[in-house]
Design a protein around this motif. Sequence first.
Motif, PDB file in Angstrom:
ATOM      1  N   ALA A  90     -92.742  12.115  -6.462  1.00 39.09           N
ATOM      2  CA  ALA A  90     -93.588  12.933  -7.340  1.00 39.09           C
ATOM      3  C   ALA A  90     -93.986  12.160  -8.594  1.00 39.09           C
ATOM      4  O   ALA A  90     -95.141  12.201  -9.042  1.00 39.09           O
ATOM      5  CB  ALA A  90     -92.858  14.222  -7.710  1.00 39.09           C
ATOM      6  N   VAL A  91     -93.031  11.428  -9.180  1.00 40.30           N
ATOM      7  CA  VAL A  91     -93.347  10.630 -10.371  1.00 40.30           C
ATOM      8  C   VAL A  91     -94.299   9.492 -10.005  1.00 40.30           C
ATOM      9  O   VAL A  91     -95.249   9.190 -10.736  1.00 40.30           O
ATOM     10  CB  VAL A  91     -92.050  10.088 -11.003  1.00 40.30           C
ATOM     11  CG1 VAL A  91     -92.377   9.086 -12.110  1.00 40.30           C
ATOM     12  CG2 VAL A  91     -91.213  11.232 -11.553  1.00 40.30           C
ATOM     13  N   ALA A  92     -94.061   8.848  -8.852  1.00 47.26           N
ATOM     14  CA  ALA A  92     -94.949   7.760  -8.415  1.00 47.26           C
ATOM     15  C   ALA A  92     -96.374   8.271  -8.214  1.00 47.26           C
ATOM     16  O   ALA A  92     -97.355   7.582  -8.541  1.00 47.26           O
ATOM     17  CB  ALA A  92     -94.415   7.141  -7.129  1.00 47.26           C
ATOM     18  N   LYS A  93     -96.491   9.483  -7.685  1.00 47.00           N
ATOM     19  CA  LYS A  93     -97.827  10.057  -7.456  1.00 47.00           C
ATOM     20  C   LYS A  93     -98.552  10.280  -8.780  1.00 47.00           C
ATOM     21  O   LYS A  93     -99.762  10.016  -8.891  1.00 47.00           O
ATOM     22  CB  LYS A  93     -97.689  11.370  -6.688  1.00 47.00           C
ATOM     23  CG  LYS A  93     -99.027  12.032  -6.363  1.00 47.00           C
ATOM     24  CD  LYS A  93     -98.815  13.242  -5.486  1.00 47.00           C
ATOM     25  CE  LYS A  93    -100.126  13.978  -5.217  1.00 47.00           C
ATOM     26  NZ  LYS A  93    -101.121  13.122  -4.548  1.00 47.00           N
ATOM     27  N   VAL A  94     -97.835  10.772  -9.795  1.00 45.54           N
ATOM     28  CA  VAL A  94     -98.462  10.944 -11.117  1.00 45.54           C
ATOM     29  C   VAL A  94     -98.901   9.589 -11.668  1.00 45.54           C
ATOM     30  O   VAL A  94     -99.989   9.448 -12.238  1.00 45.54           O
ATOM     31  CB  VAL A  94     -97.482  11.639 -12.085  1.00 45.54           C
ATOM     32  CG1 VAL A  94     -98.055  11.654 -13.509  1.00 45.54           C
ATOM     33  CG2 VAL A  94     -97.190  13.057 -11.620  1.00 45.54           C
ATOM     34  N   LEU A  95     -98.057   8.575 -11.483  1.00 45.58           N
ATOM     35  CA  LEU A  95     -98.381   7.237 -11.990  1.00 45.58           C
ATOM     36  C   LEU A  95     -99.653   6.692 -11.333  1.00 45.58           C
ATOM     37  O   LEU A  95    -100.501   6.088 -11.996  1.00 45.58           O
ATOM     38  CB  LEU A  95     -97.195   6.306 -11.731  1.00 45.58           C
ATOM     39  CG  LEU A  95     -97.253   4.906 -12.346  1.00 45.58           C
ATOM     40  CD1 LEU A  95     -97.318   4.989 -13.863  1.00 45.58           C
ATOM     41  CD2 LEU A  95     -96.027   4.091 -11.921  1.00 45.58           C
ATOM     42  N   VAL A  96     -99.806   6.930 -10.035  1.00 45.54           N
ATOM     43  CA  VAL A  96    -100.974   6.419  -9.304  1.00 45.54           C
ATOM     44  C   VAL A  96    -102.205   7.287  -9.550  1.00 45.54           C
ATOM     45  O   VAL A  96    -103.284   6.788  -9.885  1.00 45.54           O
ATOM     46  CB  VAL A  96    -100.659   6.331  -7.797  1.00 45.54           C
ATOM     47  CG1 VAL A  96    -101.932   5.988  -7.010  1.00 45.54           C
ATOM     48  CG2 VAL A  96     -99.578   5.294  -7.535  1.00 45.54           C
ATOM     49  N   ASP A  97    -102.045   8.609  -9.386  1.00 48.40           N
ATOM     50  CA  ASP A  97    -103.209   9.499  -9.442  1.00 48.40           C
ATOM     51  C   ASP A  97    -103.685   9.765 -10.863  1.00 48.40           C
ATOM     52  O   ASP A  97    -104.894   9.814 -11.121  1.00 48.40           O
ATOM     53  CB  ASP A  97    -102.882  10.832  -8.757  1.00 48.40           C
ATOM     54  CG  ASP A  97    -102.655  10.670  -7.261  1.00 48.40           C
ATOM     55  OD1 ASP A  97    -102.980   9.583  -6.738  1.00 48.40           O
ATOM     56  OD2 ASP A  97    -102.152  11.623  -6.629  1.00 48.40           O
ATOM     57  N   HIS A  98    -102.771   9.948 -11.779  1.00 52.17           N
ATOM     58  CA  HIS A  98    -103.164  10.345 -13.134  1.00 52.17           C
ATOM     59  C   HIS A  98    -103.406   9.146 -14.049  1.00 52.17           C
ATOM     60  O   HIS A  98    -104.278   9.196 -14.915  1.00 52.17           O
ATOM     61  CB  HIS A  98    -102.087  11.254 -13.734  1.00 52.17           C
ATOM     62  CG  HIS A  98    -102.511  11.918 -15.003  1.00 52.17           C
ATOM     63  ND1 HIS A  98    -103.355  13.016 -15.034  1.00 52.17           N
ATOM     64  CD2 HIS A  98    -102.225  11.629 -16.306  1.00 52.17           C
ATOM     65  CE1 HIS A  98    -103.562  13.378 -16.283  1.00 52.17           C
ATOM     66  NE2 HIS A  98    -102.883  12.556 -17.083  1.00 52.17           N
ATOM     67  N   PHE A  99    -102.647   8.073 -13.846  1.00 52.58           N
ATOM     68  CA  PHE A  99    -102.762   6.921 -14.747  1.00 52.58           C
ATOM     69  C   PHE A  99    -103.375   5.696 -14.068  1.00 52.58           C
ATOM     70  O   PHE A  99    -103.374   4.604 -14.638  1.00 52.58           O
ATOM     71  CB  PHE A  99    -101.385   6.571 -15.327  1.00 52.58           C
ATOM     72  CG  PHE A  99    -100.842   7.638 -16.235  1.00 52.58           C
ATOM     73  CD1 PHE A  99    -101.383   7.838 -17.493  1.00 52.58           C
ATOM     74  CD2 PHE A  99     -99.811   8.465 -15.814  1.00 52.58           C
ATOM     75  CE1 PHE A  99    -100.878   8.833 -18.325  1.00 52.58           C
ATOM     76  CE2 PHE A  99     -99.308   9.457 -16.644  1.00 52.58           C
ATOM     77  CZ  PHE A  99     -99.849   9.651 -17.906  1.00 52.58           C
ATOM     78  N   SER A 100    -103.912   5.879 -12.860  1.00 51.33           N
ATOM     79  CA  SER A 100    -104.710   4.856 -12.163  1.00 51.33           C
ATOM     80  C   SER A 100    -103.968   3.542 -11.959  1.00 51.33           C
ATOM     81  O   SER A 100    -104.549   2.457 -12.026  1.00 51.33           O
ATOM     82  CB  SER A 100    -106.014   4.589 -12.936  1.00 51.33           C
ATOM     83  OG  SER A 100    -106.760   5.777 -13.067  1.00 51.33           O
ATOM     84  N   THR A 101    -102.667   3.629 -11.702  1.00 48.19           N
ATOM     85  CA  THR A 101    -101.905   2.432 -11.350  1.00 48.19           C
ATOM     86  C   THR A 101    -102.057   2.189  -9.858  1.00 48.19           C
ATOM     87  O   THR A 101    -101.995   3.123  -9.053  1.00 48.19           O
ATOM     88  CB  THR A 101    -100.422   2.609 -11.705  1.00 48.19           C
ATOM     89  OG1 THR A 101    -100.314   2.930 -13.098  1.00 48.19           O
ATOM     90  CG2 THR A 101     -99.637   1.336 -11.423  1.00 48.19           C
ATOM     91  N   SER A 102    -102.285   0.931  -9.480  1.00 56.03           N
ATOM     92  CA  SER A 102    -102.479   0.616  -8.070  1.00 56.03           C
ATOM     93  C   SER A 102    -101.250   1.020  -7.259  1.00 56.03           C
ATOM     94  O   SER A 102    -100.103   0.707  -7.626  1.00 56.03           O
ATOM     95  CB  SER A 102    -102.748  -0.882  -7.900  1.00 56.03           C
ATOM     96  OG  SER A 102    -102.758  -1.228  -6.532  1.00 56.03           O
ATOM     97  N   SER A 103    -101.476   1.693  -6.138  1.00 48.33           N
ATOM     98  CA  SER A 103    -100.362   2.131  -5.281  1.00 48.33           C
ATOM     99  C   SER A 103     -99.603   0.943  -4.703  1.00 48.33           C
ATOM    100  O   SER A 103     -98.419   1.070  -4.335  1.00 48.33           O
ATOM    101  CB  SER A 103    -100.893   3.018  -4.155  1.00 48.33           C
ATOM    102  OG  SER A 103    -101.826   2.305  -3.348  1.00 48.33           O
TER     103      SER A 103
END
Length: 381
Positions: free
Chosen positions: A326-339
């Motif tokens: 869930a935290v990784a998803k926020v990092l990728v989706d909300h803060f545009s960090t490459s998956s």
Amino acid sequence: MLAYKRLVLAATVLACVAPLSVGAEERSGVTLTPSVVYYNFDHGVDADDAIGYGLGLGYRFDSPWGIELQYQSVDADLRSSTGELSLDQWRIDGLYHFEMQDKWQPYVALGVGQSDSDALSISTDEDFINAGLGLKYHINSSLAFRPDLRFIRGLDSDNTDVAFSVGLQFKFGGSNASRRPAKKKTRTPVELEVTRLDGDNDGVYDDQDSCPNTPAGRPVDASGCDNDKDRDGVVNAQDQCPNTSTGAKVDTVGCYETLNETVTIELNVTFDNNSDVVKAEFYPQIKKISDFMKTYPLTVVQIEGHTDERGKASYNRSLSQKRADAVAKVLVDHFSTSSERVKSVGVGEDRPLVPNDSEANRAKNRRVVGVVSAKGEKSGG
């Protein structure tokens, strides 16, 4: 006395016309001028005024000057007796032309000639001089309307006759007469003080600035363009990695700095019991990882999820994995960090932060941390 007055009148008219500015707009060529003549005899001649005809043959030079041979013939009634006076005149004249104004061109004339008169079977020959002036109205380059006034002074009789003629002048051949060049005016140069502008305040004047809208304070080159294309603090001439991302740490040659140690970022993200939902109030905590990874683009992060000891170990491991995801998803989706730079793992209850001996401590153990490490060699993107 009347003859004297006529000569004075002729001289006065010539004096008035002479100051006109000289010009030559009529083209050169041969001229032929038929005309109607009104002839006024001197009071010493026993003849009334009469109307006759004339014919002129001349040549206009490529200058203000022209020459003309003129023939005039008049038949007049005698005043004192019944009969006629027949007058034939031949003369050769020089013509001087002045500047044309709205198709009108004035001229003055001076010449000599001979008259043959016959009255009551008595013939008389006399030489004369003549002076006068006229106008030419140029209908086109080959045709002109031409009024002419002459004062004719006999050299033997001292009589002064006046001849006024109206004719049409035809011109053949030739070329446009040259115009006397106007005198050029000399102008004194005026020195003007010119204020040079620098609209974007980059130190390069607008008339030399190829990039007129660079932000204030930005270093620029001689053409006024950004001297640090990727804005990493290293000028283009020394930048070996000219396309680094904004905000990233670079070394002295403009390439990304490599993270030399593993960095663990504690996230103050907690979850409700048996929940993997990330509350919005914890997004600023997750942003700390995003900001750190933007500063070090050559890094990856492993998101670790933790639980307290309550429940089965297998359940806790599954729950911690969901929390890490869930935290990784926020990092990728909300803060545009490459998956590709984000991994997540569920640790479960195996690595508690504090002993699980109170509700407060168990809440601290239900946590997520980010472990950031280097992923590769030095690069500039």
